[in-house]
Design a protein around this motif. Structure first.
Motif, PDB file in Angstrom:
ATOM      1  N   ALA A  56       3.858  11.136  10.803  1.00  0.00           N
ATOM      2  CA  ALA A  56       3.867  12.600  10.826  1.00  0.00           C
ATOM      3  C   ALA A  56       3.151  13.208   9.614  1.00  0.00           C
ATOM      4  N   HIS A  57       3.289  12.593   8.444  1.00  0.00           N
ATOM      5  CA  HIS A  57       2.783  13.245   7.232  1.00  0.00           C
ATOM      6  C   HIS A  57       1.261  13.214   7.127  1.00  0.00           C
ATOM      7  N   ALA A  58       0.611  12.357   7.931  1.00  0.00           N
ATOM      8  CA  ALA A  58      -0.834  12.183   7.759  1.00  0.00           C
ATOM      9  C   ALA A  58      -1.640  12.650   8.964  1.00  0.00           C
ATOM     10  N   THR A  59      -0.967  13.268   9.937  1.00  0.00           N
ATOM     11  CA  THR A  59      -1.693  13.733  11.121  1.00  0.00           C
ATOM     12  C   THR A  59      -1.450  15.227  11.303  1.00  0.00           C
ATOM     13  N   ALA A  60      -2.379  15.893  11.969  1.00  0.00           N
ATOM     14  CA  ALA A  60      -2.238  17.338  12.165  1.00  0.00           C
ATOM     15  C   ALA A  60      -1.068  17.641  13.093  1.00  0.00           C
ATOM     16  N   VAL A  61      -0.934  16.864  14.180  1.00  0.00           N
ATOM     17  CA  VAL A  61       0.199  17.094  15.086  1.00  0.00           C
ATOM     18  C   VAL A  61       1.515  16.853  14.333  1.00  0.00           C
ATOM     19  N   GLY A  62       1.537  15.829  13.487  1.00  0.00           N
ATOM     20  CA  GLY A  62       2.744  15.516  12.731  1.00  0.00           C
ATOM     21  C   GLY A  62       3.109  16.624  11.764  1.00  0.00           C
ATOM     22  N   LYS A  63       2.105  17.178  11.088  1.00  0.00           N
ATOM     23  CA  LYS A  63       2.388  18.260  10.134  1.00  0.00           C
ATOM     24  C   LYS A  63       2.971  19.477  10.839  1.00  0.00           C
ATOM     25  N   VAL A  64       2.474  19.757  12.040  1.00  0.00           N
ATOM     26  CA  VAL A  64       3.018  20.887  12.807  1.00  0.00           C
ATOM     27  C   VAL A  64       4.497  20.656  13.083  1.00  0.00           C
ATOM     28  N   ILE A 107       5.740   8.347  -0.473  1.00  0.00           N
ATOM     29  CA  ILE A 107       4.984   8.653   0.741  1.00  0.00           C
ATOM     30  C   ILE A 107       3.834   7.658   0.865  1.00  0.00           C
ATOM     31  N   GLU A 108       3.704   7.094   2.058  1.00  0.00           N
ATOM     32  CA  GLU A 108       2.719   6.039   2.243  1.00  0.00           C
ATOM     33  C   GLU A 108       1.290   6.597   2.245  1.00  0.00           C
ATOM     34  N   ALA A 109       0.429   5.970   1.423  1.00  0.00           N
ATOM     35  CA  ALA A 109      -0.985   6.363   1.399  1.00  0.00           C
ATOM     36  C   ALA A 109      -1.733   5.526   2.433  1.00  0.00           C
ATOM     37  N   LEU A 110      -2.117   6.149   3.526  1.00  0.00           N
ATOM     38  CA  LEU A 110      -2.803   5.415   4.590  1.00  0.00           C
ATOM     39  C   LEU A 110      -4.301   5.331   4.317  1.00  0.00           C
ATOM     40  N   THR A 111      -4.800   6.329   3.601  1.00  0.00           N
ATOM     41  CA  THR A 111      -6.189   6.330   3.130  1.00  0.00           C
ATOM     42  C   THR A 111      -6.144   6.975   1.748  1.00  0.00           C
ATOM     43  N   PRO A 112      -7.258   6.906   1.027  1.00  0.00           N
ATOM     44  CA  PRO A 112      -7.266   7.585  -0.277  1.00  0.00           C
ATOM     45  C   PRO A 112      -7.058   9.090  -0.144  1.00  0.00           C
ATOM     46  N   ARG A 113      -7.216   9.623   1.046  1.00  0.00           N
ATOM     47  CA  ARG A 113      -7.099  11.071   1.233  1.00  0.00           C
ATOM     48  C   ARG A 113      -5.697  11.508   1.651  1.00  0.00           C
ATOM     49  N   THR A 114      -4.817  10.559   1.957  1.00  0.00           N
ATOM     50  CA  THR A 114      -3.457  10.921   2.357  1.00  0.00           C
ATOM     51  C   THR A 114      -2.783  11.713   1.234  1.00  0.00           C
ATOM     52  N   VAL A 115      -2.118  12.802   1.595  1.00  0.00           N
ATOM     53  CA  VAL A 115      -1.394  13.596   0.593  1.00  0.00           C
ATOM     54  C   VAL A 115      -0.085  12.871   0.299  1.00  0.00           C
ATOM     55  N   VAL A 116       0.044  12.320  -0.909  1.00  0.00           N
ATOM     56  CA  VAL A 116       1.244  11.557  -1.240  1.00  0.00           C
ATOM     57  C   VAL A 116       2.141  12.285  -2.244  1.00  0.00           C
ATOM     58  N   THR A 145       3.437  29.197   8.176  1.00  0.00           N
ATOM     59  CA  THR A 145       3.048  30.605   8.107  1.00  0.00           C
ATOM     60  C   THR A 145       1.856  30.917   9.004  1.00  0.00           C
ATOM     61  N   ARG A 146       0.822  30.074   8.941  1.00  0.00           N
ATOM     62  CA  ARG A 146      -0.395  30.437   9.673  1.00  0.00           C
ATOM     63  C   ARG A 146      -0.400  29.918  11.108  1.00  0.00           C
ATOM     64  N   GLY A 147       0.501  28.956  11.441  1.00  0.00           N
ATOM     65  CA  GLY A 147       0.639  28.535  12.825  1.00  0.00           C
ATOM     66  C   GLY A 147      -0.307  27.444  13.280  1.00  0.00           C
ATOM     67  N   TRP A 148      -0.922  26.729  12.370  1.00  0.00           N
ATOM     68  CA  TRP A 148      -1.708  25.547  12.755  1.00  0.00           C
ATOM     69  C   TRP A 148      -1.865  24.637  11.550  1.00  0.00           C
ATOM     70  N   ALA A 149      -2.186  23.364  11.823  1.00  0.00           N
ATOM     71  CA  ALA A 149      -2.291  22.371  10.747  1.00  0.00           C
ATOM     72  C   ALA A 149      -3.610  21.626  10.866  1.00  0.00           C
ATOM     73  N   GLU A 150      -4.010  21.003   9.753  1.00  0.00           N
ATOM     74  CA  GLU A 150      -5.207  20.163   9.819  1.00  0.00           C
ATOM     75  C   GLU A 150      -5.019  18.940   8.931  1.00  0.00           C
ATOM     76  N   GLN A 151      -5.807  17.906   9.180  1.00  0.00           N
ATOM     77  CA  GLN A 151      -5.855  16.756   8.272  1.00  0.00           C
ATOM     78  C   GLN A 151      -7.294  16.283   8.242  1.00  0.00           C
ATOM     79  N   ARG A 152      -7.734  15.877   7.040  1.00  0.00           N
ATOM     80  CA  ARG A 152      -9.137  15.490   6.876  1.00  0.00           C
ATOM     81  C   ARG A 152      -9.220  14.046   6.392  1.00  0.00           C
ATOM     82  N   GLY A 153      -9.166  13.116   7.336  1.00  0.00           N
ATOM     83  CA  GLY A 153      -9.279  11.706   6.961  1.00  0.00           C
ATOM     84  C   GLY A 153      -8.053  11.160   6.270  1.00  0.00           C
ATOM     85  N   GLU A 154      -6.878  11.748   6.521  1.00  0.00           N
ATOM     86  CA  GLU A 154      -5.670  11.334   5.815  1.00  0.00           C
ATOM     87  C   GLU A 154      -4.964  10.179   6.522  1.00  0.00           C
ATOM     88  N   TYR A 155      -5.291   9.970   7.801  1.00  0.00           N
ATOM     89  CA  TYR A 155      -4.682   8.878   8.569  1.00  0.00           C
ATOM     90  C   TYR A 155      -5.690   7.732   8.683  1.00  0.00           C
TER      91      TYR A 155
END
Lengths: 250, 502
Positions: A135-143, A160-169, A183-193
């Motif tokens: 959940a922590h590394a995907t856009a659907v999961g963050k939502v 928090i598991e670092a799946l790539t160097p970009r994962t927010v840990v 607040t804004r109603g959508w999520a994104e991830q940029r190479g975090e998974y």
């Protein structure tokens, strides 16, 4: 944004925990699942019992969802039902965005893929229905995490598991990001998974207003996150998720 | 280049839908309206043609308004319709003589038995490529002519008109009593038992056999080509395509090459395989039918396997047994167990269609033991759709000899992953779902758009087709299901035996 009412948030988390357990939980299990002291959990459950949102089996003492919730129209939503109701909109999102589409539902700190539409380029792709995503590394999961703050805070219990160097840990950074998502109603991830692959997702609401799933697109980071593409995709994803929510409400 | 759109009307069994597609074949607007199902007696199913006509006008006007296209951007109208449903109306007043007799209606059973007993009945299969069965339109028309006093005489004088649903809609769209065009498309005509499937003309011998006056029949036209101008819509549109719904789905799935096949999984299921410009007569219980015809080109044929009950069995589990709350929940229930527990369900609710054609067969649940749970029943319900598809595909392989590389699927049941994987395993071939699930309306739109030049040729349509999901066979499961197939075949034989008169 005004602060949230902690006890309501906790009560909602308890209800989610009962649903995700498959329907029945004892007070000790519940306390462990939501990370609260047993006495606090017991107090919350007594209140939920009094308003009919949970019921207690007199023999085992275990808790189930109450008829009061059914009255709100927000009963357990079958994952296969969700897929069948979402299918036309997911197809249309894939067709318009040119991206693969996934619909996920919460499973603790993971996401179950309940529907997957291939990227419409006819390249070889594997159907991922039934697979789990972090959940922590995907856009659907963050939502999904954003909709369940207490669950999200339990992320901070362990590294928090670092799946790539970009994962927010960094827990504080992740929780702040989830606040933004809420607040804004959508999520994104940029190479975090997976490095190079990004995603944009938005919440799907059940008939009672609860977030029951997340609908998102995924694709190469360098294609998704150009200024124009990001804005267009974000609008398409939010619109498609809203259409599925309307479908569920009808 | 400005966008151009095509309007499709899908006149189905339960509702009428008007859908607008863009040039990429993407759905832009949808409007839908259900019509009443009339069940005046057991086995009788009727629709009110005037209600359906009103719903067509209403939904088409709404969908056209939804796209808010500039004048002239919506360039054509295509129609797909429930097949074999029979309408007879008065040419002078435009009023239906009786309600439409729907394809599910079984009132012509005794009539068909009488007709089948005649020595010249062999003519029917030879000329039409179809079984002499109450499922087709001809016997229904005959029933109306027999049942309504004076109808045959009026039909002979040309006062009454016959048509399947597309015919009724085209006549009304083009003006009705004020110059309405009385035509039918060749795919619908091929389902009447009145047309010679090789010449694609009404056959005088068949008209004699069924006692149908030629004066009431519509002119047979290609499926792709202008039939007339729809004047009864907010904007006049050329009606440039018409196909029976299953042929429309074949067209929408772009199965244009011999061997390409699709199966639409709804209440019943219909598997059609393109056999090219050669008619392939069936020796294994399928029917030979017209797939489509482009104006000025030869007719393309298809082999068809019609299965009466697939999704309807899931509805039965929901509505009659109450084991599930919604159709999609059958998958959840089925996944509570890992196999069928030895249980097989043959859903011969009103007989079996292809490849058996046993009108008197009745349904059964075989292999019950105290071990069997509702989960096993749910599995058996889903598997019944897979097994029935295998029966049809096996017959198709034997008849056409055309290799089916993959089965293209569409329809409501394709969101059921358990069923789709079972299909891939039971057929031993990949199962592929396209991006646009609305293949029936898409096929009607494609036919109409092709006729007026929105798309240059069928290759352009193929480029619009994209895969949204694929299920591949698992070698171990394929072998296990091969070994289990005789159990299913035995259950089918038992259901046929049960229906025989004691």
């Amino acid at each position: 944004m005004p602060g949230t009412v902690q006890s309501i948030e906790r009560a909602a988390t308890l209800l989610h925990a009962i649903v995700e357990s498959g329907g029945q939980m004892g007070v000790t299990e519940l306390a462990a699942a939501v990370g609260l002291p047993k006495t606090t959990t017991h107090g919350l459950l007594r209140t939920l019992l009094s308003v009919g949102f949970v019921e207690q089996d007199p023999r085992t003492g275990r808790y189930t969802l109450g008829a009061g919730l059914l009255g709100l129209g927000s009963h357990y939503l079958d994952a296969n039902e969700l897929r069948s109701r979402a299918s036309n909109w997911a197809d249309s999102l894939a067709g318009r965005s040119g991206c693969a589409v996934r619909l996920g539902t919460p499973a603790g700190l993971q996401v179950v893929v309940v529907h997957h539409v291939f990227r419409p380029d006819d390249s070889p792709q594997e159907l991922e229905v039934g697979s789990l995503l972090p959940a922590h590394a995907t856009a659907v999961g963050k939502v999904l995490l954003a909709a369940r703050p207490a669950m999200a805070r339990s992320l901070t219990d362990a590294p928090i598991e670092a799946l790539t160097p970009r994962t927010v840990v960094d827990p504080a950074a992740l929780l702040a990001e989830l606040q933004t998502v809420r607040t804004r109603g959508w999520a994104e991830q940029r190479g975090e998974y997976r490095l190079g692959t990004g995603g944009i997702a938005a919440p799907v609401h059940g008939p009672g207003g609860l977030v029951v799933g997340a609908l998102g697109v995924s694709g190469p980071v360098d294609q998704l996150f150009t200024d124009t593409a990001r804005r267009a995709l974000q609008a398409m994803v939010v619109e498609a998720a809203a259409a599925v929510s309307r479908e569920l409400a009808s | 280049m400005t966008e151009r759109y095509v309007l499709a009307v899908d006149q189905g069994t339960t509702s009428t839908r008007s859908i607008v597609f863009d040039r990429a074949g993407r759905l832009v607007a949808v409007r839908q309206r259900e019509h009443r199902q009339h069940f005046p007696r057991p086995g009788w199913v009727e629709h009110d043609p005037e209600e359906i006509w009103a719903n067509t006008q209403l939904t088409a006007a709404q969908a056209l308004r939804d796209v808010a296209a500039a004048p002239g951007q919506v360039v054509a109208l295509g129609i797909a319709n429930q097949r074999e449903t029979t309408v007879v109306w008065d040419r002078a007043t435009g009023r239906p003589l009786v309600n439409a007799l729907v394809w599910q209606d079984t009132r012509t059973g005794p009539l068909v038995e009488q007709l089948a007993a005649r020595p010249d009945a062999v003519l029917v299969r030879e000329r039409t490529g179809l079984e002499l069965a109450g499922y087709f339109a001809g016997p229904r028309l005959r029933w109306v002519l027999d049942a309504v006093p004076g109808a045959r005489a009026r039909a002979e004088r040309g006062e009454l008109l016959f048509g399947t649903m597309e015919s009724w809609l085209v006549w009304n769209l083009t003006g009705g009593t004020d110059g309405g065009v009385h035509v039918t498309d060749v795919t619908n005509a091929s389902r009447t038992l009145l047309m010679d499937v090789r010449t694609c003309r009404w056959d005088p011998d068949l008209l004699d056999f069924f006692g149908v006056p030629a004066a009431m029949l519509p002119e047979i036209r290609p499926s792709v080509g202008v039939l007339g101008t729809a004047r009864a819509l907010p904007v006049p549109l050329p009606i440039a395509g018409a196909l029976g719904d299953q042929q429309a789905a074949l067209f929408g799935q772009t199965c244009f090459a011999p061997g390409e096949a699709k199966c639409t999984y709804g209440t019943g299921s219909f598997l059609l395989q393109n056999t090219g410009t050669d008619l392939v007569p069936s020796a294994h219980g399928l029917i030979s039918t017209v797939a489509y015809q482009l104006a000025g080109e030869p007719v393309h044929y298809a082999l068809e396997g019609s299965i009466a009950v697939t999704g309807a069995l899931v509805q039965w589990l929901r509505d009659s047994l109450g084991l599930i709350g919604s159709a999609a929940e059958v998958e959840t229930l089925a996944r509570t167990v890992s196999d069928n527990g030895g249980c097989y369900i043959v859903p011969a609710f009103s007989g079996l269609l292809a490849p058996h054609w046993e009108g008197r067969a009745r349904g059964l649940v075989a292999g019950l033991t105290s071990y069997v749970t509702k989960g096993h029943l749910a599995r058996a319900v889903l598997e019944a759709t897979g097994w029935q598809t295998r029966d049809v595909v096996r017959a198709m392989d034997a008849d056409s000899g055309l290799p089916m590389e993959a089965l293209r699927v569409d329809g409501g049941m394709t969101t059921n992953n358990l069923l789709m994987q079972f299909l891939a395993d039971v057929l031993g071939s990949p199962v592929v779902r396209p991006m646009v699930g609305e293949t029936v309306s898409l096929g009607a739109a494609y036919a109409a758009g092709l006729a007026v030049g929105v798309w240059s040729d069928t290759e352009a349509l193929r480029r619009n087709w994209h895969r949204s999901a694929q299920w591949s066979p698992d070698a171990g499961r394929v072998a296990a299901l091969d070994a289990a197939y005789p159990h299913w075949e035995r259950a089918v034989q038992l259901s046929i035996a049960w229906g025989e008169r004691p």
